[in-house]
Every structure is written in structure tokens, then in C-alpha cells.
Scaffold this motif. Structure first.
Motif, PDB file in Angstrom:
ATOM      1  N   PRO A 172      -6.703   1.990   4.745  1.00 45.57           N
ATOM      2  CA  PRO A 172      -7.880   1.613   4.640  1.00 45.57           C
ATOM      3  C   PRO A 172      -8.717   2.937   4.692  1.00 45.57           C
ATOM      4  O   PRO A 172      -8.723   3.459   5.700  1.00 45.57           O
ATOM      5  CB  PRO A 172      -8.360   0.243   5.455  1.00 45.57           C
ATOM      6  N   ARG A 176       0.530  -4.235  -2.445  1.00 45.59           N
ATOM      7  CA  ARG A 176      -0.505  -3.409  -2.937  1.00 45.59           C
ATOM      8  C   ARG A 176      -0.078  -1.856  -3.498  1.00 45.59           C
ATOM      9  O   ARG A 176       0.862  -1.353  -2.702  1.00 45.59           O
ATOM     10  CB  ARG A 176      -1.841  -2.883  -2.185  1.00 45.59           C
ATOM     11  N   GLY A 203      -1.816 -14.289   2.240  1.00 46.76           N
ATOM     12  CA  GLY A 203      -1.170 -13.205   2.693  1.00 46.76           C
ATOM     13  C   GLY A 203       0.494 -13.268   2.697  1.00 46.76           C
ATOM     14  O   GLY A 203       0.858 -14.334   3.230  1.00 46.76           O
ATOM     15  N   VAL A 204       1.129 -12.231   2.905  1.00 43.73           N
ATOM     16  CA  VAL A 204       0.595 -10.775   2.670  1.00 43.73           C
ATOM     17  C   VAL A 204       0.676 -10.460   1.068  1.00 43.73           C
ATOM     18  O   VAL A 204       1.423 -11.225   0.353  1.00 43.73           O
ATOM     19  CB  VAL A 204       1.806  -9.959   3.462  1.00 43.73           C
ATOM     20  N   LEU A 233      -8.072  -7.154   2.642  1.00 40.92           N
ATOM     21  CA  LEU A 233      -7.703  -5.549   2.582  1.00 40.92           C
ATOM     22  C   LEU A 233      -8.765  -4.775   2.156  1.00 40.92           C
ATOM     23  O   LEU A 233      -9.634  -5.244   1.436  1.00 40.92           O
ATOM     24  CB  LEU A 233      -6.224  -5.625   1.954  1.00 40.92           C
ATOM     25  N   LEU A 282      -9.802  -7.529   9.633  1.00 39.08           N
ATOM     26  CA  LEU A 282      -9.540  -6.086   9.144  1.00 39.08           C
ATOM     27  C   LEU A 282     -10.348  -5.198   9.714  1.00 39.08           C
ATOM     28  O   LEU A 282     -11.600  -5.147   9.741  1.00 39.08           O
ATOM     29  CB  LEU A 282      -9.879  -6.068   7.657  1.00 39.08           C
ATOM     30  N   GLY A 289      -5.251  -7.444  13.817  1.00 37.35           N
ATOM     31  CA  GLY A 289      -5.868  -6.440  12.991  1.00 37.35           C
ATOM     32  C   GLY A 289      -6.181  -5.083  13.620  1.00 37.35           C
ATOM     33  O   GLY A 289      -6.551  -5.277  14.919  1.00 37.35           O
ATOM     34  N   SER A 349       0.701  -6.020  12.967  1.00 35.12           N
ATOM     35  CA  SER A 349      -0.074  -4.758  12.384  1.00 35.12           C
ATOM     36  C   SER A 349       0.746  -3.280  12.675  1.00 35.12           C
ATOM     37  O   SER A 349       1.275  -3.099  13.678  1.00 35.12           O
ATOM     38  CB  SER A 349      -1.417  -4.557  12.826  1.00 35.12           C
TER      39      SER A 349
END
Length: 380
Positions: A4, A240, A236-237, A189, A144, A106, A66
Motif C-alpha cells: 500500500p 490483485r 477476503g482475500v 486494500l 488496513l 493489519g 499479515s
């Protein structure tokens, strides 16, 4: 790994009304699940060995492990939050929220955050508690942590943004609540400078500075005659790849969204309750009856199906090397071929069942079980 990268900017406060939603603990009650077929003898076509194991408190909430670099952050029911070195299993830090957890973990590699069953977000840095913030609603999705902020997706489909160092409220937005929501992790996300969240059956792009909506893309539409049948939350998950995000709508569909344009690329009917994973070419997921499916990312057409694990309760998948990896409710970890779904190996943990989607860090496969077992597997 996609990290991110929200810019560290100051946000304007946005006030929304408080909503209350009923919580559905998993699926509606129904007939007993059929007994899974016996598995054949394991034939290890790829070599994998257990490198280490660790122990933490039991896990009954929707844990999300995570991964940041070589570190994995995980948590137990009692509020314990651990950071481990994935290569060795060595404990790097330990903290406690002081009360049972509803969601987590997170992390951005420095700050970690969880949500307690009393609706408090608790943030830690290096094993030390930084702050805690009382939410207006429940949450079952790991916060997040991105761009110096902590974002929380509420079970009532609210979104809350908090300052990462102080916990101060930056903004909160709400949407109309549904009679039922899932007691499992949703979609939250960062994609570039956009916060992407699953709100009902829609993937929504949000300005992280203000909470304003940039676009909405419907992955699934409500159907049925009662509240349970109309439940279509994104789970989730997600997978991407660049600006494309593929996700599952609970027991309804899978689909891929171009987040740069805010448009749906495709959706296909699917009946699963856990997340998806994939690469540029293929998308993988487990159906509610234990079938493992593969779809072609370009078109959504089915590529293959594996029915050998039918009626086993499977986790979401992990794509690692030539394998698609899922855990089951007996504690077995199944490694399937990405090419055709055929078995490649089967790994043992303990009999309590795999509690979270497996993850990979430092060339190590990390698996967490409901009894609090943590296992690290490496190639032979």
C-alpha cells in the motif's frame, strides 16, 4: 508483493450517521455436510519439509495473517499479537490487546492493528501499545494500515479512518445497512492512491483523504426471497495484479474489476464463501462444497476443477510457485498443480483445522491452526 502506498496527507473530517446491523455467524443452518471421501495415499511430487513450529493462543475469529517482508503478524483469541520471523519462526515481538479479538491483523511492518470484541481498534508498535479507539460498530475485517493511517471496515459497511500514531478520528462514512452481514473478513486494500472496499456486492473506490466515493463496480446483485439468500458481501482475500482486483461475492459470484477505471471486467456465478488468489493468467478459489476451481483471468471462463477435496471445509487459496495451496478443517494442507489442479503434495499440521488462508514469506509457507499451532514449511 503489492505494498500500500497512500501518501501521508492530512484528511478532512467527514461525519456520518451510526448504523446497527445484525450479524450472521457464517451460513444459515441447514442439513449436515456430507462426509468427505477418504483421501488416497499421499504422493509427494514436490519436496516440502516442516522447518519450524510455534505456539500461540487458540484462534476462533476470522484471522488474517499479515505479511511484510520476512515478517508475519498473527494473533490469538485472547488478544495476543505476535510478529514472527518467517524464515526461522523466531518471535520478534509480542503484545496484547488485553481482551478477546474479533479481527486482525493489519500491519505495515511497523504499526500493527487489531479489533477487539468490544469494538475497539488497538494499535501497536514494536510490542508496545500506541493507542486504542472505540468504534461505533463491530468489525470482522483486519484493519488496513497504510500511509500513516489505519482504516477499518465495519460490519455495518461503515468505513473509519484513524491517524496511525495517535488514533485520532480523521473521518467516518456510513452506508445503508443490511439486515444480515457475515461474521468473516471482508475486502479492504490499497490500490495506488485509492482505498478499495467491499460494500455489499460492490467493490468501491474511495478517496482516502476524505472518504468520498470515486467509483462503484457491482460484482454481484442481490437475489432470493429472504435476507440470507440476498446476502452478497464481498469476502477476503482478493487477488490483485496491478490495478486489477478479483474478488468473491459470498455464495454468488467471482469477478474482476479494473480499479483504474472503476469498471467490471467480468463476473461468473460461483458458490463459495472464502477468498480467491491468482496471477496474471489464472484465478483460483474453493467452492462451498470443497471443489477447487480455476478461472481464466482474461475471460472468466473455467480452466479446471478439482473434486478430490469435496465436502472438506477449505480455506482461501495461496498461489506459491507451481502450487495452489489450501488448508482444510482437519488440519491438512493440500498442494495442487496450478496447471490442472492435480495433487502435488499433502502436509500435516494438527487436527484442529487450518484457521486462516496460508501465507508465504521468506521462501516459507506459514500455516496457522485453530488450536494456535503455527507451522513453517520450506522446499526440500
Amino acid at each position: 508483493m503489492n505494498t500500500p502506498r497512500f501518501p501521508r496527507t492530512r484528511m478532512l473530517p467527514l461525519v456520518g450517521s451510526l448504523l446497527v446491523a445484525a450479524v450472521l455467524a457464517g451460513c444459515a443452518a441447514g442439513s449436515p455436510r456430507p462426509k468427505p471421501a477418504e483421501l488416497p495415499a499421499n504422493v509427494a511430487l514436490i519436496g516440502v519439509r516442516q522447518a519450524w513450529s510455534a505456539k500461540m493462543p487458540a484462534v476462533s475469529f476470522p484471522l488474517q495473517v499479515s505479511v511484510r517482508g520476512n515478517q508475519v503478524a498473527l494473533a490469538g483469541d485472547d488478544g495476543t499479537v505476535l510478529t514472527l520471523d518467517a524464515a526461522s519462526g523466531r518471535e520478534l515481538s509480542r503484545a496484547s490487546a488485553g481482551e478477546p479479538l474479533a479481527a486482525g491483523v493489519g500491519s505495515d511492518g511497523r504499526v500493527s492493528a487489531v479489533v477487539t470484541r468490544t469494538n475497539r481498534v488497538v494499535a501497536f508498535e514494536g510490542g508496545k501499545e500506541l493507542w486504542r479507539h472505540k468504534l461505533a460498530s463491530q468489525s470482522y475485517t483486519a484493519p488496513l494500515v497504510a500511509g500513516g493511517r489505519v482504516f477499518v471496515l465495519g460490519a455495518d459497511r461503515s468505513l473509519t479512518a484513524l491517524d496511525g500514531q495517535s488514533g485520532a478520528l480523521l473521518w467516518r462514512v456510513t452506508r445503508p445497512a443490511e439486515p444480515l452481514v457475515l461474521r468473516q473478513a471482508g475486502v479492504l486494500l490499497a490500490v495506488g492512491d485509492t482505498l478499495v472496499a467491499g460494500l455489499a456486492g460492490r467493490m468501491v473506490g474511495i478517496d482516502p483523504d476524505s472518504g468520498s466515493v470515486r467509483w462503484e463496480a457491482p460484482v454481484a446483485a442481490s437475489r432470493g426471497t429472504n435476507d440470507v439468500e440476498r446476502l452478497i458481501d464481498l469476502v477476503g482475500v482478493v487477488n490483485r495484479q496491478g490495478t486489477e482486483v478479483c474478488a468473491r461475492a459470498f455464495q454468488t459470484a467471482v469477478g474482476c474489476v479494473d480499479t483504474a477505471k472503476g469498471s467490471v471486467r467480468w463476473t461468473k456465478p460461483a458458490n463459495g464463501a472464502t477468498g480467491v488468489a491468482g496471477d496474471d493468467n489464472m484465478l483460483f478459489g474453493a467452492e462451498a462444497d470443497g471443489k477447487v476451481m480455476a478461472w481464466r483471468v482474461a475471460s472468466g471462463e473455467r480452466a479446471w476443477i478439482n473434486e478430490r477435496l469435496q465436502w472438506r471445509v477449505l480455506t482461501g487459496p495461496l498461489v506459491l510457485g507451481r502450487s495452489v495451496i489450501v488448508g482444510d478443517s482437519t488440519g491438512l494442507v493440500h498442494m495442487l498443480s496450478r496447471e490442472n489442479g492435480s495433487p502435488l503434495n499433502r502436509l500435516n499440521t494438527d487436527s484442529s483445522g487450518v484457521a486462516a488462508t496460508p501465507v508465504a514469506a521468506a521462501d516459507t509457507l506459514v500455516v496457522v491452526t485453530h488450536s494456535g499451532g503455527v507451522y513453517g514449511f520450506v522446499p526440500e
